[in-house]
Every structure is written in C-alpha cells, then in structure tokens.
Design a protein around this motif. Structure first.
Motif, PDB file in Angstrom:
ATOM      1  N   VAL A  37       0.924  -1.485  -0.519  1.00 39.79           N
ATOM      2  CA  VAL A  37       0.016   0.098   0.184  1.00 39.79           C
ATOM      3  C   VAL A  37       1.076   1.515  -0.061  1.00 39.79           C
ATOM      4  O   VAL A  37       0.427   1.808  -0.755  1.00 39.79           O
ATOM      5  CB  VAL A  37      -0.989  -0.096   0.909  1.00 39.79           C
ATOM      6  N   SER A  38       1.813   1.437   1.269  1.00 47.77           N
ATOM      7  CA  SER A  38       2.963   2.128   0.631  1.00 47.77           C
ATOM      8  C   SER A  38       3.600   2.258  -0.619  1.00 47.77           C
ATOM      9  O   SER A  38       4.041   3.916  -1.184  1.00 47.77           O
ATOM     10  CB  SER A  38       4.179   2.115   1.669  1.00 47.77           C
ATOM     11  N   SER A  39       3.227   1.800  -1.501  1.00 41.67           N
ATOM     12  CA  SER A  39       3.753   1.676  -2.692  1.00 41.67           C
ATOM     13  C   SER A  39       2.846   2.072  -3.533  1.00 41.67           C
ATOM     14  O   SER A  39       3.444   3.332  -4.600  1.00 41.67           O
ATOM     15  CB  SER A  39       4.611   0.125  -3.413  1.00 41.67           C
ATOM     16  N   LEU A  40       1.935   2.168  -3.302  1.00 43.46           N
ATOM     17  CA  LEU A  40       1.020   3.244  -4.074  1.00 43.46           C
ATOM     18  C   LEU A  40       1.333   4.445  -3.011  1.00 43.46           C
ATOM     19  O   LEU A  40       0.082   4.929  -5.096  1.00 43.46           O
ATOM     20  CB  LEU A  40      -0.411   1.860  -4.301  1.00 43.46           C
ATOM     21  N   GLY A  41       1.000   4.407  -2.186  1.00 42.15           N
ATOM     22  CA  GLY A  41       0.368   6.041  -2.361  1.00 42.15           C
ATOM     23  C   GLY A  41       2.309   7.097  -2.789  1.00 42.15           C
ATOM     24  O   GLY A  41       1.958   8.157  -2.822  1.00 42.15           O
ATOM     25  N   VAL A  42       3.700   6.059  -3.150  1.00 38.75           N
ATOM     26  CA  VAL A  42       4.431   6.568  -3.077  1.00 38.75           C
ATOM     27  C   VAL A  42       4.359   6.797  -4.915  1.00 38.75           C
ATOM     28  O   VAL A  42       4.298   7.979  -5.347  1.00 38.75           O
ATOM     29  CB  VAL A  42       5.946   5.704  -3.304  1.00 38.75           C
ATOM     30  N   THR A  43       3.686   6.040  -5.654  1.00 37.68           N
ATOM     31  CA  THR A  43       3.678   6.090  -6.542  1.00 37.68           C
ATOM     32  C   THR A  43       2.779   7.293  -7.202  1.00 37.68           C
ATOM     33  O   THR A  43       2.629   8.281  -7.692  1.00 37.68           O
ATOM     34  CB  THR A  43       3.532   5.117  -8.184  1.00 37.68           C
ATOM     35  N   THR A  44       1.854   7.006  -6.572  1.00 35.91           N
ATOM     36  CA  THR A  44       0.195   8.128  -6.519  1.00 35.91           C
ATOM     37  C   THR A  44       0.916   9.283  -6.358  1.00 35.91           C
ATOM     38  O   THR A  44       1.062   9.809  -7.349  1.00 35.91           O
ATOM     39  CB  THR A  44      -0.687   7.981  -5.530  1.00 35.91           C
ATOM     40  N   PHE A  45       1.817   9.400  -5.430  1.00 37.97           N
ATOM     41  CA  PHE A  45       2.616  11.201  -4.394  1.00 37.97           C
ATOM     42  C   PHE A  45       3.598  11.917  -5.604  1.00 37.97           C
ATOM     43  O   PHE A  45       3.270  13.282  -5.751  1.00 37.97           O
ATOM     44  CB  PHE A  45       2.626  11.293  -3.230  1.00 37.97           C
ATOM     45  N   SER A  46       3.675  10.842  -6.305  1.00 37.26           N
ATOM     46  CA  SER A  46       5.454  11.078  -7.228  1.00 37.26           C
ATOM     47  C   SER A  46       4.635  11.274  -8.024  1.00 37.26           C
ATOM     48  O   SER A  46       5.261  12.415  -9.181  1.00 37.26           O
ATOM     49  CB  SER A  46       6.411   9.542  -7.275  1.00 37.26           C
ATOM     50  N   LEU A  47       3.662  10.553  -8.653  1.00 37.43           N
ATOM     51  CA  LEU A  47       2.794  11.694 -10.084  1.00 37.43           C
ATOM     52  C   LEU A  47       2.313  12.822  -9.683  1.00 37.43           C
ATOM     53  O   LEU A  47       1.910  13.364 -10.940  1.00 37.43           O
ATOM     54  CB  LEU A  47       2.448  10.639 -10.566  1.00 37.43           C
ATOM     55  N   CYS A  48       1.687  13.053  -8.538  1.00 35.43           N
ATOM     56  CA  CYS A  48       0.672  13.857  -8.727  1.00 35.43           C
ATOM     57  C   CYS A  48       2.513  15.616  -8.320  1.00 35.43           C
ATOM     58  O   CYS A  48       1.772  16.148  -8.909  1.00 35.43           O
ATOM     59  CB  CYS A  48       0.506  13.791  -7.139  1.00 35.43           C
ATOM     60  N   ALA A  49       3.353  15.063  -7.854  1.00 32.91           N
ATOM     61  CA  ALA A  49       4.127  16.115  -7.760  1.00 32.91           C
ATOM     62  C   ALA A  49       4.831  16.204  -9.512  1.00 32.91           C
ATOM     63  O   ALA A  49       5.624  17.498  -9.406  1.00 32.91           O
ATOM     64  CB  ALA A  49       5.917  15.208  -6.579  1.00 32.91           C
ATOM     65  N   LEU A  50       5.458  15.315 -10.509  1.00 35.47           N
ATOM     66  CA  LEU A  50       5.641  15.918 -11.367  1.00 35.47           C
ATOM     67  C   LEU A  50       4.771  16.410 -11.984  1.00 35.47           C
ATOM     68  O   LEU A  50       5.044  17.289 -12.541  1.00 35.47           O
ATOM     69  CB  LEU A  50       6.190  14.042 -11.953  1.00 35.47           C
ATOM     70  N   GLY A  51       3.595  15.686 -11.905  1.00 41.03           N
ATOM     71  CA  GLY A  51       2.213  17.291 -13.030  1.00 41.03           C
ATOM     72  C   GLY A  51       2.437  17.941 -11.988  1.00 41.03           C
ATOM     73  O   GLY A  51       2.302  19.573 -13.131  1.00 41.03           O
ATOM     74  N   ASN A 134     -13.799  -1.003   6.820  1.00 39.30           N
ATOM     75  CA  ASN A 134     -14.917  -1.068   5.961  1.00 39.30           C
ATOM     76  C   ASN A 134     -15.145   0.277   4.612  1.00 39.30           C
ATOM     77  O   ASN A 134     -15.849   0.090   4.047  1.00 39.30           O
ATOM     78  CB  ASN A 134     -16.210  -0.024   6.668  1.00 39.30           C
ATOM     79  N   ALA A 135     -14.234   1.307   4.631  1.00 43.72           N
ATOM     80  CA  ALA A 135     -14.542   2.397   3.839  1.00 43.72           C
ATOM     81  C   ALA A 135     -12.619   2.103   2.909  1.00 43.72           C
ATOM     82  O   ALA A 135     -11.989   2.943   1.617  1.00 43.72           O
ATOM     83  CB  ALA A 135     -13.401   4.040   4.311  1.00 43.72           C
ATOM     84  N   ARG A 136     -12.218   0.946   3.111  1.00 46.30           N
ATOM     85  CA  ARG A 136     -10.338   0.873   2.564  1.00 46.30           C
ATOM     86  C   ARG A 136     -11.108   0.825   0.925  1.00 46.30           C
ATOM     87  O   ARG A 136     -10.539   1.055   0.165  1.00 46.30           O
ATOM     88  CB  ARG A 136     -10.456  -0.629   3.002  1.00 46.30           C
ATOM     89  N   MET A 137     -11.790  -0.786   0.029  1.00 44.95           N
ATOM     90  CA  MET A 137     -12.196   0.058  -1.180  1.00 44.95           C
ATOM     91  C   MET A 137     -12.592   1.276  -1.986  1.00 44.95           C
ATOM     92  O   MET A 137     -11.492   1.224  -2.707  1.00 44.95           O
ATOM     93  CB  MET A 137     -13.415  -0.827  -1.270  1.00 44.95           C
ATOM     94  N   TRP A 138     -13.248   1.749  -1.416  1.00 39.76           N
ATOM     95  CA  TRP A 138     -13.450   3.214  -1.870  1.00 39.76           C
ATOM     96  C   TRP A 138     -11.685   3.937  -1.411  1.00 39.76           C
ATOM     97  O   TRP A 138     -12.134   5.180  -2.632  1.00 39.76           O
ATOM     98  CB  TRP A 138     -14.678   4.027  -1.158  1.00 39.76           C
ATOM     99  N   TRP A 139     -11.131   4.275  -1.012  1.00 39.24           N
ATOM    100  CA  TRP A 139     -10.229   4.788  -0.314  1.00 39.24           C
ATOM    101  C   TRP A 139      -9.320   4.217  -1.885  1.00 39.24           C
ATOM    102  O   TRP A 139      -8.439   4.919  -1.823  1.00 39.24           O
ATOM    103  CB  TRP A 139      -9.747   4.733   1.068  1.00 39.24           C
ATOM    104  N   TYR A 140      -9.070   3.145  -1.811  1.00 41.25           N
ATOM    105  CA  TYR A 140      -8.004   2.446  -2.656  1.00 41.25           C
ATOM    106  C   TYR A 140      -8.345   3.165  -3.991  1.00 41.25           C
ATOM    107  O   TYR A 140      -7.543   3.755  -4.630  1.00 41.25           O
ATOM    108  CB  TYR A 140      -8.184   1.107  -2.519  1.00 41.25           C
ATOM    109  N   PHE A 141      -9.450   2.632  -4.310  1.00 41.66           N
ATOM    110  CA  PHE A 141     -10.141   3.461  -5.585  1.00 41.66           C
ATOM    111  C   PHE A 141     -10.404   5.116  -5.417  1.00 41.66           C
ATOM    112  O   PHE A 141      -9.323   5.683  -7.132  1.00 41.66           O
ATOM    113  CB  PHE A 141     -11.626   2.801  -5.833  1.00 41.66           C
ATOM    114  N   GLY A 142     -10.705   5.928  -4.949  1.00 42.81           N
ATOM    115  CA  GLY A 142     -10.693   7.332  -4.758  1.00 42.81           C
ATOM    116  C   GLY A 142      -9.067   7.652  -4.643  1.00 42.81           C
ATOM    117  O   GLY A 142      -8.382   8.889  -6.182  1.00 42.81           O
ATOM    118  N   CYS A 143      -7.989   7.057  -4.014  1.00 47.71           N
ATOM    119  CA  CYS A 143      -7.013   8.004  -3.748  1.00 47.71           C
ATOM    120  C   CYS A 143      -5.814   7.868  -4.684  1.00 47.71           C
ATOM    121  O   CYS A 143      -4.840   8.204  -4.673  1.00 47.71           O
ATOM    122  CB  CYS A 143      -6.422   7.811  -1.915  1.00 47.71           C
TER     123      CYS A 143
END
Length: 306
Positions: A37-51, A134-143
């Motif tokens: 899950v940390s790997s998904l976060g690192v990639t997500t925020f890195s792409l945002c920073a590059l954008g 309970n919110a893990r699925m939508w947190w994954y999908f949204g964030c």
C-alpha cells in the motif's frame, strides 16, 4: 520503493504459494500489505508532484531559464512523499493477522493472512481500524487510482493548452520545447503503466465487496494473488521504463554500470571516453531543469574515470 517491493515482498509471496507457510509468520502478514500500500502511495504522490512540476514549467514567466533545483529541496519533497505514504499505510499493520486452516481433503495445515483486526487492540484504535476496513475499497479507488490519473490528465491538459498558445509566438522545434514534450511523454507513460496495473485490483475489490458471500475462499485467494503480481509487474516495469524514456538518466546508469564493471581503470583512453560521455550526460541532463547551457563546461573538470 519498487526495488524494496521486489526484493522483500515478492520472495515472501512466492514462498507462501509454494510451501503454504508464511515466511516470518505474522510479521510478513503485516509488513507485506503495509509495503504494498505504501508503494501505491509513493507512486500516486510522485505522479502528482511530477504533474505540478510540469505545470510550473509551463506557466513560469521565464520557463527557458529556470534555475536548477537544490538537492535539499528535492530530498525534502521525497521525504514528504515517502513519510506521507507510510503514514497513510499504518492501518494495514493493524488490519492483517496470521490464520491457519486445515484442508478437509489432505489434512495439511496451511497458513494465510486474513483481514481481521486483533481484539487485543484498544477500543478506540479497534474502532478506527474497523472504519478503515469498511472504507478501504473506496479509499483505494479514490486516492490510489483516481487521484493520480485525474491529476496527471488535468496537468497535461493545462500544460498543452498553455504550450499551444505559446507556440503561436515562438518558433516550433526548439530544443526547450522538445525537452518539455519528452518529459511530458515520460510522465504520461508512467501514468499509463500505473493505471493498467492497478485497474484489475480495483475491479476485484469492487466485485469482492458486493459478491464475496457467493465466492469461495480459493477464488478470493486467486484474485488476491493476481492483484499482487500485477503490483510486482508494475514495480518491475516502472524503473525500466524510466531508464528508457529518460535518456540522461539511462545514460548515467549505463556509465555507472560500465565504470563498475571495468574497475575504474585509470588509463588515458578510458579517462577521455568517460570524460566525453559525462560531458554529453551533463549537457543533456539540462532537460530536467530547463536551464540553457551557454557554453559546455571544460573537459579538465570532468577528466576522471567515473
């Protein structure tokens, strides 16, 4: 972080599938999901920073003369990305635990990880972990899916619109515009790979959330294994894609590999060749910082084997 996933999580998952035993037992049940899950976060925020960086490059009043960013600033941004990703992944450590099951056919005891908070947790922490579950699925999908894709697409659309208006007054085919286009293509390529590799997991999470009572444990385990190997595929492809698309980075990587293989021999020929290749890398690396080079640096300052 991709290398950490490949060197730690991949052997643990393969060992579990072969032996039906968990390597490091309960520790791996908590650490592997946390790192994934940390790997998904690192990639997500890195792409945002590059954008954001590409947006600033397009909207800067003096885009062709942006100063080189200091190393301390880059390290600070990386620290925010990594620490933020690991902080958001802390509930994964409290959510998973080791369980055992006996096969009714062979009688073999198998170990597996189950998503069930421990009852020994404090009541307040236990309720927070249940809320996260309970919110893990939508947190994954949204964030971890919608955020990087929408962020990258929005920044690219704004950048292209600004670049399109500037091209009317500037000549086409300049070195600066080519570098900008090359970097934008790199970010788009990274986003496409990330989106393709995370789509199956999000689809499976939504399907399992609404159809889990009708699905067997073997089917759920198979879907989870497929999702993990898509993550491993993303971690394997991303560094290769980055080295191929970012030519200065790829050239610097090859120079380091060649230097290590040759043992940094101090002969004149290798010294001149290394100096020449390093000079080319230095000149081409300006695409990362949009700083024009008025004159190439002297060869004497770069005349070392490495």
């Amino acid at each position: 972080w991709d290398f950490l996933i490949l060197f730690f999580c991949l052997p643990v998952v393969i060992f579990n599938e072969i032996t039906k035993k968990r390597l490091l037992e309960d520790v791996s049940c908590r650490i592997v999901p946390f790192m994934e899950v940390s790997s998904l976060g690192v990639t997500t925020f890195s792409l945002c920073a590059l954008g954001i960086d590409r947006f600033h490059a397009a909207t800067s009043p003096q885009a062709s003369a942006r100063p080189i960013e200091q190393c301390q600033s880059i390290i600070a941004k990386l620290a925010v990305i990594w620490v933020g990703s690991m902080t958001l992944s802390v509930p994964e450590i409290l959510l998973w635990q080791l369980a055992q099951d006996t096969s009714p056919v062979s009688g073999v005891v198998t170990e597996y990880c189950t998503m069930k908070p421990s009852s020994n947790l404090p009541e307040s922490v236990y309720s927070l972990v249940l809320t996260y579950q309970n919110a893990r699925m939508w947190w994954y999908f949204g964030c971890y899916f919608c955020l990087p894709i929408l962020f990258t697409v929005s920044c690219q659309l704004v950048t292209r619109r600004i670049s399109g208006t500037e091209k009317k007054t500037e000549c086409r085919g300049t070195k600066h515009s080519q570098c900008e286009s090359h970097l934008n293509c790199t970010i788009i390529g990274l986003t496409i790979i990330y989106g393709l590799c995370t789509t199956p997991e999000n689809v499976c999470n939504i399907v399992v959330a609404y159809m889990s009572p009708d699905m067997s444990k073997q089917t759920l385990d198979l879907l989870n294994l497929i999702n993990q190997f898509f993550l491993f595929f993303k971690c394997s492809v991303t560094p290769v894609l980055l080295l191929c698309l970012c030519r200065p980075l790829g050239q610097a990587f090859m120079d380091c590999c060649c230097c290590c293989c040759e043992g940094c021999s101090p002969d004149t020929a290798s010294s001149e060749g290394s100096a020449d290749s390093k000079l080319k890398t230095e000149m081409s690396s300006s695409i990362f910082f949009d700083k024009p080079r008025e004159s190439p640096p002297p060869l004497l300052a770069l005349g070392t084997p490495c």
